[in-house]
Structure formats: C-alpha cells, structure tokens
Write a protein that holds these residues in place. Structure first.
Motif, short mmCIF file in Angstrom:
data_model
loop_
_atom_site.label_atom_id
_atom_site.label_comp_id
_atom_site.label_asym_id
_atom_site.label_seq_id
_atom_site.Cartn_x
_atom_site.Cartn_y
_atom_site.Cartn_z
N ALA A 232 0.69 -1.29 -0.03
CA ALA A 232 -0.16 -0.08 0.01
C ALA A 232 0.87 1.44 -0.11
O ALA A 232 0.28 2.27 -0.47
CB ALA A 232 -0.91 0.10 1.11
N SER A 233 2.02 1.10 0.36
CA SER A 233 3.03 2.31 0.43
C SER A 233 4.62 1.80 0.56
O SER A 233 4.52 0.99 1.04
CB SER A 233 2.68 2.95 1.76
N GLY A 234 5.29 2.52 -0.21
CA GLY A 234 6.62 2.13 -0.36
C GLY A 234 6.88 1.09 -1.34
O GLY A 234 6.15 0.91 -2.30
N SER A 235 7.88 0.27 -1.16
CA SER A 235 8.13 -0.90 -1.80
C SER A 235 8.85 -1.87 -0.99
O SER A 235 9.17 -1.74 0.00
CB SER A 235 9.07 -0.28 -2.89
N VAL A 236 8.87 -3.27 -2.03
CA VAL A 236 9.47 -4.44 -1.09
C VAL A 236 10.42 -5.14 -2.00
O VAL A 236 10.02 -5.11 -3.24
CB VAL A 236 8.25 -5.39 -0.58
N GLU A 237 11.15 -5.60 -1.50
CA GLU A 237 12.10 -6.65 -2.30
C GLU A 237 11.61 -8.10 -2.07
O GLU A 237 11.63 -8.34 -0.69
CB GLU A 237 13.63 -6.48 -2.12
N VAL A 238 11.38 -8.90 -3.01
CA VAL A 238 11.09 -10.24 -2.60
C VAL A 238 11.97 -11.38 -3.06
O VAL A 238 12.59 -11.38 -4.00
CB VAL A 238 9.66 -10.56 -3.36
N TRP A 239 12.36 -12.23 -1.91
CA TRP A 239 13.21 -13.23 -2.14
C TRP A 239 12.51 -14.53 -1.85
O TRP A 239 11.61 -14.65 -0.96
CB TRP A 239 14.45 -13.20 -1.27
N GLN A 240 12.74 -15.45 -2.44
CA GLN A 240 12.29 -17.01 -2.36
C GLN A 240 13.24 -18.16 -2.49
O GLN A 240 13.72 -18.17 -3.72
CB GLN A 240 10.89 -17.33 -3.33
N ASP A 241 13.49 -18.89 -1.54
CA ASP A 241 14.41 -19.68 -1.51
C ASP A 241 15.87 -19.40 -2.03
O ASP A 241 16.42 -20.08 -2.66
CB ASP A 241 13.99 -21.16 -2.72
N GLY A 242 16.31 -18.27 -1.37
CA GLY A 242 17.35 -17.50 -1.69
C GLY A 242 17.70 -16.91 -3.13
O GLY A 242 18.72 -16.47 -3.38
N GLU A 243 16.60 -17.07 -3.85
CA GLU A 243 16.51 -16.12 -5.27
C GLU A 243 15.67 -14.76 -5.17
O GLU A 243 14.73 -14.78 -4.76
CB GLU A 243 16.11 -17.17 -5.95
N PHE A 244 16.34 -13.78 -5.78
CA PHE A 244 15.72 -12.48 -5.90
C PHE A 244 14.26 -12.56 -7.03
O PHE A 244 14.69 -13.01 -7.94
CB PHE A 244 16.53 -11.49 -6.17
N VAL A 245 13.16 -12.54 -6.39
CA VAL A 245 12.01 -12.50 -7.37
C VAL A 245 11.64 -11.07 -8.02
O VAL A 245 11.37 -11.18 -9.14
CB VAL A 245 10.84 -13.07 -6.22
N GLY A 246 11.89 -10.15 -7.23
CA GLY A 246 11.64 -8.60 -8.00
C GLY A 246 11.32 -7.79 -6.68
O GLY A 246 11.26 -8.14 -5.69
N GLN A 247 11.29 -6.44 -7.24
CA GLN A 247 11.03 -5.38 -6.13
C GLN A 247 9.49 -4.86 -6.85
O GLN A 247 8.99 -4.75 -7.99
CB GLN A 247 11.86 -4.13 -6.61
N PHE A 248 8.72 -4.82 -5.88
CA PHE A 248 7.34 -4.28 -5.98
C PHE A 248 7.15 -2.88 -5.12
O PHE A 248 7.42 -2.85 -4.15
CB PHE A 248 6.25 -5.55 -5.48
N ASN A 249 6.28 -2.10 -6.00
CA ASN A 249 6.33 -0.58 -5.48
C ASN A 249 4.91 -0.38 -5.40
O ASN A 249 3.84 -0.85 -6.29
CB ASN A 249 6.69 0.45 -6.53
N ALA A 250 4.36 0.28 -4.48
CA ALA A 250 3.09 0.56 -4.16
C ALA A 250 2.62 1.69 -5.23
O ALA A 250 3.50 2.33 -6.01
CB ALA A 250 2.79 1.43 -2.79
N PRO A 251 1.26 1.76 -5.63
CA PRO A 251 1.02 2.55 -6.72
C PRO A 251 1.14 3.94 -6.32
O PRO A 251 1.25 4.44 -5.29
CB PRO A 251 -0.56 2.31 -6.85
#
Length: 66
Positions: free
Chosen positions: A47-66
């Motif tokens: 809802a606000s800001g951004s997050v970096e997502v990792w799964q099983d040690g691999e970078f999935v991506g960065q997701f930003n709020a609208p």
C-alpha cells in the motif's frame, strides 16, 4: 546494506471469499519479514513504499506501491 529482523505486529487478519488477508505496518526501511509458503489462496498488497521479494534464496523482484 544492513537489514534488521523484527517480529511483526498484525494490524488486521481477515478472510474474504476464501482468500486470506493479513495487514501490518513496517515502520523502518531495510526490515526483513520472514514468511512461509501458504497452501491456501492469499494476496499481497503493497500500500505504501516498496518491497524486495526473495524466495528460496533467489531474488524474485521489487514491487512498488501505486
């Protein structure tokens, strides 16, 4: 960059039409939020800001709020 792991404090935990919704506030940048795999339907909304997502040690991506 250094990260700090914290215990999460839920703001809301609900279910709507068999989809689980969990809301919480992350007060500081560079915070690690350990999660686990869910076998039920659920959503993730930034809802606000951004997050970096990792799964099983691999970078999935960065997701930003609208």
């Amino acid at each position: 960059m250094s990260y700090k792991r914290i215990e999460l404090e839920y703001v809301e935990f609900a279910e709507a039409d068999d989809i689980w919704v969990r809301a919480y506030t992350v007060k500081k940048a560079n915070t690690i939020m350990a999660q686990h795999v869910h076998v039920h339907d659920h959503i993730t909304l930034v809802a606000s800001g951004s997050v970096e997502v990792w799964q099983d040690g691999e970078f999935v991506g960065q997701f930003n709020a609208p």
